[in-house]
Design a protein around this motif. Structure first.
Motif, short mmCIF file in Angstrom:
data_model
loop_
_atom_site.label_atom_id
_atom_site.label_comp_id
_atom_site.label_asym_id
_atom_site.label_seq_id
_atom_site.Cartn_x
_atom_site.Cartn_y
_atom_site.Cartn_z
N THR A 148 44.70 37.39 49.79
CA THR A 148 45.33 38.71 49.93
C THR A 148 44.38 39.81 49.44
N ASN A 149 44.68 41.03 49.91
CA ASN A 149 43.90 42.19 49.49
C ASN A 149 44.03 42.42 47.97
N LEU A 150 45.19 42.05 47.42
CA LEU A 150 45.41 42.20 45.97
C LEU A 150 44.45 41.30 45.19
N GLN A 151 44.32 40.05 45.67
CA GLN A 151 43.39 39.12 45.01
C GLN A 151 41.95 39.61 45.15
N ALA A 152 41.62 40.09 46.36
CA ALA A 152 40.26 40.56 46.61
C ALA A 152 39.94 41.78 45.75
N ALA A 153 40.96 42.62 45.50
CA ALA A 153 40.75 43.80 44.64
C ALA A 153 40.33 43.34 43.24
N ILE A 154 41.01 42.32 42.73
CA ILE A 154 40.63 41.77 41.42
C ILE A 154 39.25 41.12 41.51
N GLY A 155 39.01 40.40 42.60
CA GLY A 155 37.73 39.71 42.78
C GLY A 155 36.55 40.66 42.80
N LEU A 156 36.75 41.81 43.45
CA LEU A 156 35.66 42.80 43.51
C LEU A 156 35.38 43.32 42.10
N ALA A 157 36.44 43.65 41.37
CA ALA A 157 36.26 44.17 40.00
C ALA A 157 35.59 43.13 39.11
N GLN A 158 35.96 41.87 39.31
CA GLN A 158 35.36 40.79 38.52
C GLN A 158 33.87 40.62 38.87
N THR A 159 33.58 40.68 40.16
CA THR A 159 32.21 40.45 40.61
C THR A 159 31.28 41.54 40.08
N GLU A 160 31.81 42.76 39.96
CA GLU A 160 31.01 43.86 39.39
C GLU A 160 30.53 43.51 37.96
N GLN A 161 31.26 42.59 37.30
CA GLN A 161 30.93 42.26 35.91
C GLN A 161 30.24 40.90 35.77
N LEU A 162 29.83 40.32 36.89
CA LEU A 162 29.29 38.95 36.85
C LEU A 162 28.17 38.79 35.83
N GLU A 163 27.20 39.71 35.86
CA GLU A 163 26.03 39.57 34.97
C GLU A 163 26.47 39.56 33.51
N LYS A 164 27.45 40.41 33.19
CA LYS A 164 27.97 40.49 31.82
C LYS A 164 28.62 39.15 31.43
N PHE A 165 29.42 38.59 32.34
CA PHE A 165 30.10 37.32 32.04
C PHE A 165 29.09 36.19 31.86
N VAL A 166 28.08 36.16 32.74
CA VAL A 166 27.09 35.08 32.66
C VAL A 166 26.30 35.21 31.35
N ALA A 167 25.93 36.44 31.01
CA ALA A 167 25.18 36.65 29.76
C ALA A 167 26.03 36.19 28.56
N ALA A 168 27.34 36.49 28.60
CA ALA A 168 28.22 36.07 27.49
C ALA A 168 28.29 34.56 27.40
N ARG A 169 28.46 33.89 28.55
CA ARG A 169 28.54 32.43 28.54
C ARG A 169 27.26 31.82 27.99
N ARG A 170 26.14 32.38 28.41
CA ARG A 170 24.85 31.81 27.97
C ARG A 170 24.63 32.08 26.47
N SER A 171 25.03 33.24 26.02
CA SER A 171 24.81 33.51 24.60
C SER A 171 25.81 32.71 23.75
#
Ligand code: PLP
Length: 410
Positions: free
Chosen positions: A271-294
């Motif tokens: 759904t477009n609702l899920q994709a809206a969340i997905g887009l917002a999440q993807t904008e933060q991918l680098e931050k999430f990956v850096a947190a997981r690695r640290s």
């Protein structure tokens, strides 16, 4: 009526020893949440939780306010393009979850009953089920101890005249040695579908997973590095695969007449609702990956002081995103993996055991009776993952490691 395949442990012979004991009950403890200034409290440290701190609410609100809540709407292509680009792939096909992303990508091949698809036995059930849904047969290979991923030597040996595809699984966020795998696939003319459900942002040498095989499947379930609640995506560099996957995702409606179907399609739309969340999440991918690695680096440094705990692998050519921070409990630790879990659960620390391999699953046991995969079995017997959310704090990690150290003392 469908009947379950009850598999009694006595039927499994010595394989029964690797099957984890019952889930321990989590006792409530109280932990402050430092990101809320220590004011908020939570009762457990969960194994994972989403971080929804970007544009999630703004984009979902926009989708609601503009009346686009179903599976048409601008967030779908925006999410597909943004996510695929970050993975290094040309196309993204958003769908309902990671399992159907695997199914959809495999369906583009036109598999027939009796066709074979090589997968690791050490994986989550969806990898095998996606093959089975299409009437094809999963052929199992063992893992290698150094990355916990499928063993390349066994992949080549498993190829037969009926083999059509290989599904490498980037286990717990560690990429598979994809050059070696693509070499084998090219030699035998096989399709490679990466199961990247757990590996958003992981890199093989300098290339992103999801762009390395002929297609890849991602999951956006709530415990994944990028989540849409439920959701999935096929990524690919091949236009023919993407076009067919888009069509099969949407009942395979034809362009010439609407209710006119030339393929057996599915409703696997997001759904477009899920994709809206997905887009917002993807904008933060680098931050999430850096947190997981640290977080992983912090765990590894602190756990080093505890004898009998093996920390997770990272090959020199790999960027592991540590979707889950997995450890192996050695004999030297003094208590079993299951006992460690019980003691952590008593302190409100949630953990998960590693996968139970496919050849030990009630639904697949008869199909693989007598086949043994010692590395996967050992991972199943001794592996567990610790709390691994991107939002984990240093305090959380210290609390968990201290609890592991104290569990050892009894
Ligand atoms: C390796 C692997 N493949 C596939 C899936 C299926 O994804 P989903 O739960 O979104 O259907 C998962 C889910 O956790 C997974 O870990």
């Amino acid at each position: 009526m469908l009947q379950p395949r009850e598999l009694r442990l006595e039927e499994m012979g010595d394989l029964a020893e690797i099957i984890p004991g019952p889930e321990p009950a989590l006792q409530m403890a109280v932990y402050p949440i430092p990101s809320f200034g220590g004011r908020a409290r939570r009762s457990i440290i969960p194994v994972c939780e989403p971080t929804l701190s970007g544009n999630e609410l703004k984009y979902v609100t926009d989708a609601v306010e503009t009346n686009w809540i179903s599976s048409a709407g601008s967030y779908i292509p925006r999410f597909e393009e943004c996510f695929a680009e970050k993975m290094g792939a040309r196309y993204g096909v958003a769908c309902a979850n990671g399992t159907v992303a695997l199914h959809l990508a495999l369906a583009t091949l036109g598999l027939e009953p009796g066709d074979e698809v090589i997968i690791p036995t050490f994986t989550m059930i969806a990898t095998a089920n996606a093959v089975t849904y299409l009437g094809a047969r999963p052929v199992l290979v063992d893992s290698e101890p150094c990355t916990w991923n499928m063993d390349m030597n066994q992949v080549e040996a498993a190829v037969t005249a009926r083999t059509r595809a290989i599904i490498p699984v980037h286990t717990y966020g560690h990429p598979v040695d994809m050059d070696a795998l693509m070499h084998i696939a090219d030699r035998h003319g096989l399709f490679v579908l990466e199961d990247a459900a757990e590996a958003h942002g992981a890199r093989y040498q300098d290339r992103g997973v999801g762009s390395l095989g002929h297609a890849a499947a991602f999951s956006f379930y709530g415990n994944k590095i990028i989540t849409t609640g439920e959701g999935g995506m096929v990524t690919t560099n091949r236009e023919d695969v993407a076009r067919l996957a888009w069509n099969l995702r949407d009942h395979a409606f034809s362009t010439e007449r609407h209710f006119w179907h030339k393929f057996l399609g599915y409703n696997y739309r997001m759904t477009n609702l899920q994709a809206a969340i997905g887009l917002a999440q993807t904008e933060q991918l680098e931050k999430f990956v850096a947190a997981r690695r640290s977080n992983a680096a912090c765990y590894t440094q602190l756990l080093r002081a505890i004898p009998g705990i093996t920390t997770p692998p990272e090959a020199p050519w790999a960027t592991n995103v540590f979707w889950m921070y997995g450890i192996m409990v050695e004999k030297e630790f003094g208590i079993s993996r299951d006992e460690l879990r019980r003691r952590l659960a008593q302190r409100g620390i949630e953990t998960r055991t590693f996968f139970i391999p496919m050849h030990c699953q009630p639904i697949y046991f008869d199909q693989y009776r007598g086949q043994r995969f010692p590395v996967a079995e050992d991972l199943c017997r001794r592996g567990l993952y610790l709390p691994s959310a991107s939002a984990l704090t240093r305090d959380d990690i210290e609390t968990v490691v201290e609890a592991v150290a104290e569990a050892r003392k009894g």
